[in-house]
Design an enzyme around this catalytic site. Structure first.
Site, PDB file in Angstrom:
ATOM      1  N   ASP A  21     -22.670  63.179 -83.830  1.00 42.52           N
ATOM      2  CA  ASP A  21     -24.072  62.975 -84.169  1.00 42.52           C
ATOM      3  C   ASP A  21     -24.180  62.512 -85.629  1.00 42.52           C
ATOM      4  O   ASP A  21     -23.512  63.043 -86.508  1.00 42.52           O
ATOM      5  CB  ASP A  21     -24.868  64.272 -83.966  1.00 42.52           C
ATOM      6  CG  ASP A  21     -26.362  64.011 -83.934  1.00 42.52           C
ATOM      7  OD1 ASP A  21     -26.966  64.167 -82.852  1.00 42.52           O
ATOM      8  OD2 ASP A  21     -26.943  63.646 -84.981  1.00 42.52           O
ATOM      9  N   GLN A  74     -37.034  65.285 -78.190  1.00 40.67           N
ATOM     10  CA  GLN A  74     -36.270  64.106 -77.773  1.00 40.67           C
ATOM     11  C   GLN A  74     -36.713  62.897 -78.593  1.00 40.67           C
ATOM     12  O   GLN A  74     -37.911  62.594 -78.670  1.00 40.67           O
ATOM     13  CB  GLN A  74     -36.448  63.826 -76.269  1.00 40.67           C
ATOM     14  CG  GLN A  74     -35.535  62.685 -75.808  1.00 40.67           C
ATOM     15  CD  GLN A  74     -35.520  62.473 -74.286  1.00 40.67           C
ATOM     16  OE1 GLN A  74     -36.240  63.141 -73.547  1.00 40.67           O
ATOM     17  NE2 GLN A  74     -34.693  61.541 -73.843  1.00 40.67           N
ATOM     18  N   SER A  75     -35.755  62.236 -79.221  1.00 37.69           N
ATOM     19  CA  SER A  75     -36.077  61.054 -80.032  1.00 37.69           C
ATOM     20  C   SER A  75     -35.400  59.796 -79.512  1.00 37.69           C
ATOM     21  O   SER A  75     -35.843  58.693 -79.792  1.00 37.69           O
ATOM     22  CB  SER A  75     -35.685  61.289 -81.493  1.00 37.69           C
ATOM     23  OG  SER A  75     -34.301  61.553 -81.595  1.00 37.69           O
ATOM     24  N   HIS A 126     -28.731  62.584 -73.226  1.00 34.45           N
ATOM     25  CA  HIS A 126     -27.511  62.921 -73.976  1.00 34.45           C
ATOM     26  C   HIS A 126     -27.426  64.428 -74.075  1.00 34.45           C
ATOM     27  O   HIS A 126     -28.418  65.114 -74.261  1.00 34.45           O
ATOM     28  CB  HIS A 126     -27.523  62.284 -75.359  1.00 34.45           C
ATOM     29  CG  HIS A 126     -28.819  62.447 -76.097  1.00 34.45           C
ATOM     30  ND1 HIS A 126     -29.928  61.674 -75.839  1.00 34.45           N
ATOM     31  CD2 HIS A 126     -29.192  63.330 -77.047  1.00 34.45           C
ATOM     32  CE1 HIS A 126     -30.920  62.058 -76.610  1.00 34.45           C
ATOM     33  NE2 HIS A 126     -30.510  63.072 -77.364  1.00 34.45           N
ATOM     34  N   LEU A 127     -26.205  64.896 -73.957  1.00 32.61           N
ATOM     35  CA  LEU A 127     -25.939  66.323 -74.077  1.00 32.61           C
ATOM     36  C   LEU A 127     -25.503  66.595 -75.516  1.00 32.61           C
ATOM     37  O   LEU A 127     -24.480  66.079 -75.968  1.00 32.61           O
ATOM     38  CB  LEU A 127     -24.831  66.689 -73.089  1.00 32.61           C
ATOM     39  CG  LEU A 127     -24.472  68.156 -72.918  1.00 32.61           C
ATOM     40  CD1 LEU A 127     -25.678  68.961 -72.449  1.00 32.61           C
ATOM     41  CD2 LEU A 127     -23.317  68.282 -71.937  1.00 32.61           C
TER      42      LEU A 127
HETATM   43  P1  AMP Z   1     -32.727  63.883 -79.486  1.00 34.30           P
HETATM   44  O1  AMP Z   1     -33.609  64.061 -80.708  1.00 34.30           O
HETATM   45  O2  AMP Z   1     -32.522  65.114 -78.675  1.00 34.30           O
HETATM   46  O3  AMP Z   1     -33.168  62.687 -78.676  1.00 34.30           O
HETATM   47  O4  AMP Z   1     -31.299  63.548 -80.079  1.00 34.30           O
HETATM   48  C1  AMP Z   1     -30.967  62.312 -80.601  1.00 34.30           C
HETATM   49  C2  AMP Z   1     -29.802  62.533 -81.493  1.00 34.30           C
HETATM   50  O5  AMP Z   1     -29.190  61.276 -81.752  1.00 34.30           O
HETATM   51  C3  AMP Z   1     -30.174  63.125 -82.866  1.00 34.30           C
HETATM   52  O6  AMP Z   1     -29.465  64.338 -83.058  1.00 34.30           O
HETATM   53  C4  AMP Z   1     -29.760  62.039 -83.847  1.00 34.30           C
HETATM   54  O7  AMP Z   1     -29.251  62.565 -85.046  1.00 34.30           O
HETATM   55  C5  AMP Z   1     -28.710  61.270 -83.048  1.00 34.30           C
HETATM   56  N1  AMP Z   1     -28.550  59.888 -83.441  1.00 34.30           N
HETATM   57  C6  AMP Z   1     -29.506  58.967 -83.653  1.00 34.30           C
HETATM   58  N2  AMP Z   1     -28.954  57.786 -83.964  1.00 34.30           N
HETATM   59  C7  AMP Z   1     -27.613  57.959 -83.926  1.00 34.30           C
HETATM   60  C8  AMP Z   1     -26.496  57.112 -84.170  1.00 34.30           C
HETATM   61  N3  AMP Z   1     -26.651  55.828 -84.503  1.00 34.30           N
HETATM   62  N4  AMP Z   1     -25.256  57.627 -84.041  1.00 34.30           N
HETATM   63  C9  AMP Z   1     -25.094  58.934 -83.721  1.00 34.30           C
HETATM   64  N5  AMP Z   1     -26.108  59.790 -83.492  1.00 34.30           N
HETATM   65  C10 AMP Z   1     -27.353  59.305 -83.589  1.00 34.30           C
END
Ligand code: AMP
Length: 113
Positions: free
Chosen positions: A29, A93-94, A99-100
């Protein structure tokens, strides 16, 4: 469709990849919330857990098995670790490609924030 995790899975965007097979990819991450924090992501684009279809059960099980193997490799398995899939905005969720999250290396709080 422009999906960040599809781009990472197809190597059009960079990530620190720690595992790849026919079904999924795992990478660190970018904003770790624990000493160990990586994501296990299906190559198939599924926006949220609510879009899972008949036949996706094995894929979800595979994500958990891969996550557990990597947790063992990273030496967080015996102490304990958390696996979570956020769904929709109030859960945080962003990225709308399931994704796990796998977090470990520190004590986790419960209930989660
Ligand atoms: P969520 O907020 O549950 O959708 O998790 C998305 C995750 O993706 C967050 O923990 C971010 O830090 C991670 N994330 C976003 N962009 C990237 C990237 N380019 N490489 C790795 N992790 C990322």
């Amino acid at each position: 469709m422009d999906c960040l995790f599809c781009r990472i899975a197809s190597k059009k965007a960079a990530a620190k990849i720690i595992h790849e097979d026919d079904e999924c990819i795992a990478f660190e991450d970018i904003a770790p919330q624990a000493p160990v924090h990586f994501l296990v992501v299906p190559k198939k684009h599924i926006a949220t857990t609510l879009e899972l279809k008949d036949g996706d059960e094995a894929l979800i099980g595979h994500l958990y098995r891969v996550a557990g193997r990597i947790a063992q490799e990273k030496d967080i398995a015996v102490r304990g670790f958390r696996m979570v899939m956020n769904t929709n905005p109030e859960a945080g969720q962003s990225v709308y490609h399931i994704h796990l999250h796998v977090l470990g290396g520190r004590r986790m709080h419960w209930p989660p924030g």
